[in-house]
Design a protein around this motif. Structure first.
Motif, PDB file in Angstrom:
ATOM      1  N   GLY A  70       0.810  -1.225   0.000  1.00 44.18           N
ATOM      2  CA  GLY A  70       0.000   0.000   0.000  1.00 44.18           C
ATOM      3  C   GLY A  70       0.838   1.267   0.000  1.00 44.18           C
ATOM      4  O   GLY A  70       0.312   2.369   0.094  1.00 44.18           O
ATOM      5  N   ASP A  71       2.155   1.128  -0.081  1.00 43.23           N
ATOM      6  CA  ASP A  71       3.057   2.286  -0.020  1.00 43.23           C
ATOM      7  C   ASP A  71       4.039   2.205  -1.192  1.00 43.23           C
ATOM      8  O   ASP A  71       5.248   2.277  -1.016  1.00 43.23           O
ATOM      9  N   ILE A  72       3.492   1.993  -2.385  1.00 41.73           N
ATOM     10  CA  ILE A  72       4.351   1.812  -3.563  1.00 41.73           C
ATOM     11  C   ILE A  72       4.391   3.138  -4.318  1.00 41.73           C
ATOM     12  O   ILE A  72       3.351   3.691  -4.678  1.00 41.73           O
ATOM     13  N   ASN A  73       5.609   3.650  -4.554  1.00 41.98           N
ATOM     14  CA  ASN A  73       5.741   4.978  -5.178  1.00 41.98           C
ATOM     15  C   ASN A  73       5.688   4.942  -6.688  1.00 41.98           C
ATOM     16  O   ASN A  73       5.201   5.870  -7.312  1.00 41.98           O
ATOM     17  N   TRP A  74       6.245   3.894  -7.283  1.00 46.67           N
ATOM     18  CA  TRP A  74       6.120   3.800  -8.745  1.00 46.67           C
ATOM     19  C   TRP A  74       5.943   2.360  -9.200  1.00 46.67           C
ATOM     20  O   TRP A  74       6.494   1.428  -8.633  1.00 46.67           O
ATOM     21  N   VAL A  75       5.127   2.232 -10.251  1.00 49.30           N
ATOM     22  CA  VAL A  75       4.917   0.944 -10.904  1.00 49.30           C
ATOM     23  C   VAL A  75       5.255   1.161 -12.372  1.00 49.30           C
ATOM     24  O   VAL A  75       4.762   2.096 -12.987  1.00 49.30           O
ATOM     25  N   ASP A  76       6.134   0.323 -12.886  1.00 49.34           N
ATOM     26  CA  ASP A  76       6.523   0.453 -14.285  1.00 49.34           C
ATOM     27  C   ASP A  76       6.208  -0.862 -14.994  1.00 49.34           C
ATOM     28  O   ASP A  76       5.947  -1.881 -14.340  1.00 49.34           O
ATOM     29  N   THR A  77       6.261  -0.849 -16.334  1.00 54.59           N
ATOM     30  CA  THR A  77       6.061  -2.096 -17.070  1.00 54.59           C
ATOM     31  C   THR A  77       7.376  -2.494 -17.727  1.00 54.59           C
ATOM     32  O   THR A  77       8.226  -1.640 -18.016  1.00 54.59           O
ATOM     33  N   LYS A  78       7.523  -3.814 -17.964  1.00 57.32           N
ATOM     34  CA  LYS A  78       8.771  -4.314 -18.545  1.00 57.32           C
ATOM     35  C   LYS A  78       8.520  -4.880 -19.938  1.00 57.32           C
ATOM     36  O   LYS A  78       8.336  -4.153 -20.896  1.00 57.32           O
TER      37      LYS A  78
ATOM     38  N   ASP B 260       3.530  -6.900 -17.468  1.00 54.69           N
ATOM     39  CA  ASP B 260       4.747  -7.323 -16.775  1.00 54.69           C
ATOM     40  C   ASP B 260       5.199  -6.158 -15.889  1.00 54.69           C
ATOM     41  O   ASP B 260       5.851  -5.230 -16.352  1.00 54.69           O
ATOM     42  N   LEU B 261       4.815  -6.210 -14.610  1.00 58.12           N
ATOM     43  CA  LEU B 261       5.018  -5.049 -13.736  1.00 58.12           C
ATOM     44  C   LEU B 261       6.312  -5.147 -12.942  1.00 58.12           C
ATOM     45  O   LEU B 261       6.790  -6.234 -12.626  1.00 58.12           O
ATOM     46  N   VAL B 262       6.846  -3.969 -12.606  1.00 56.17           N
ATOM     47  CA  VAL B 262       7.971  -3.890 -11.667  1.00 56.17           C
ATOM     48  C   VAL B 262       7.777  -2.642 -10.811  1.00 56.17           C
ATOM     49  O   VAL B 262       7.245  -1.639 -11.292  1.00 56.17           O
ATOM     50  N   THR B 263       8.133  -2.732  -9.546  1.00 54.22           N
ATOM     51  CA  THR B 263       8.015  -1.582  -8.639  1.00 54.22           C
ATOM     52  C   THR B 263       9.361  -1.349  -7.958  1.00 54.22           C
ATOM     53  O   THR B 263      10.269  -2.178  -8.066  1.00 54.22           O
ATOM     54  N   GLU B 264       9.450  -0.255  -7.243  1.00 58.40           N
ATOM     55  CA  GLU B 264      10.697   0.000  -6.513  1.00 58.40           C
ATOM     56  C   GLU B 264      10.865  -1.028  -5.385  1.00 58.40           C
ATOM     57  O   GLU B 264      11.968  -1.234  -4.890  1.00 58.40           O
ATOM     58  N   VAL B 265       9.776  -1.690  -5.029  1.00 58.94           N
ATOM     59  CA  VAL B 265       9.889  -2.706  -3.964  1.00 58.94           C
ATOM     60  C   VAL B 265      10.559  -3.983  -4.511  1.00 58.94           C
ATOM     61  O   VAL B 265      11.353  -4.619  -3.807  1.00 58.94           O
TER      62      VAL B 265
END
Ligand code: IPD
Ligand code: CA
Ligand code: CA
Length: 287
Positions: free
Chosen positions: A36-44, A49-54
């Protein structure tokens, strides 16, 4: 520490298994704290196909911990490899001769993590000269840790795990996945789902290959298959299943090795039947 496995695979005073467990547990706790504290979600590789800073942070934490204990070891981690099947095959080839290779998925089930759906895991395996000798899958949502050592069995919180006894597909609960490779693996896997769903008790598709494989090891699922997976999705789960009495292979029946991407992982009894049904449906591999 799980019962009965602590003194194995020790270099000096350091146990590979203890480091794997400690690292997976620490990464898992940290991941959970970021829910619940994710700053960015990007796609690969694809829009799905997701990636986050986590994911990135978890892999960094895992690398640092492993290298603190074993500075000479190598690490194949998902976030250190360019996205897509070709890059992942090349990365494995480049590292397959390493004496000690850690294979890491810092979050298996990122889509679930992003949505707060509590079915994701940390997967850490150690291969010695290409053979997996330690496998740990940690589910932070349930605080469940699954650990296996080659030749020493597999455990869930100190209790030995065993695969289930179903011996026909008709009595089986089977899991699979929706691969992130939407053009290659996904259509093949969808064909497999269409063929397998009417032949089994039911299908489950919950979004973490590693955790599904841990569930096969504990007998909660009879089997799992998926086309187009990567080494970090499979390595730890494969050892968990083998050490729980099950069978893991490529979709053509070749016994599990690090290069397997089309995985069939079962309690053993239904293995050949599942391979056969997928082959009949033309759903065993990407042509
Ligand atoms: C994914 C999960 C999912 C599977 C996909 C994988 P990720 O891994 O294991 O269950 O169906 O094929 O890519 O991207 O969440 O680490
Ligand atoms: Ca994964
Ligand atoms: Ca991942």
């Amino acid at each position: 520490m799980t019962g009965g496995v602590s003194e194995s695979f020790v270099v000096g005073s350091k146990s590979f298994t203890a480091v794997a467990i400690n690292t997976a547990a620490k990464a898992g706790e940290w991941i959970k704290s970021k829910l619940g504290d994710i700053n960015w979600v990007d796609t690969k590789f694809s829009a799905q196909d997701l990636v986050t800073e986590v994911d990135k942070g978890s892999e960094k934490l895992i690398r640092n911990l492993i290298l603190t204990h074993f500075p000479d070891h190598s690490i194949l981690g998902e976030e250190g490899v360019e996205p897509g099947p070709e890059a992942s095959k090349k990365a494995l080839q480049a590292m397959s001769d390493e004496e000690y290779l850690w294979i890491v998925d810092p979050i298996d089930g990122t889509t679930n993590f992003v949505h707060g759906f509590p079915f994701y895991s940390v997967s850490i395996a150690l291969a010695h000269k290409g053979e997996v000798i330690v496998g740990v899958v940690y589910d932070p949502s349930r605080d469940e840790l699954f650990v296996a050592e080659k030749g020493k069995g597999a455990y869930r919180h100190g209790k030995k795990t065993e695969v289930s006894a179903e011996d026909t597909l008709l009595r089986s609960l089977i899991a699979t996945g929706f691969p992130a490779d939407r053009d290659g693996a996904l259509p093949v896997n969808l064909k497999g789902m269409q063929a397998i769903a009417p032949k089994v008790r039911n299908l489950r598709i919950a979004g973490s290959a590693a955790l599904h494989m841990a569930y096969v090891a504990t007998g909660r699922l009879s089997g799992f298959w998926e086309i187009g997976l990567n080494p970090w999705d499979i390595a730890a789960g494969a050892l968990l299943i083998q050490e729980s009495g099950g069978r893991v292979s490529d979709s053509d029946g070749t016994p599990y090795h690090l290069g397997v991407r089309n995985v069939i992982a079962t309690n053993g009894h239904i293995h050949d039947e599942l391979i056969q049904e997928l082959a009949n449906a033309g759903a065993s591999r990407i042509e």
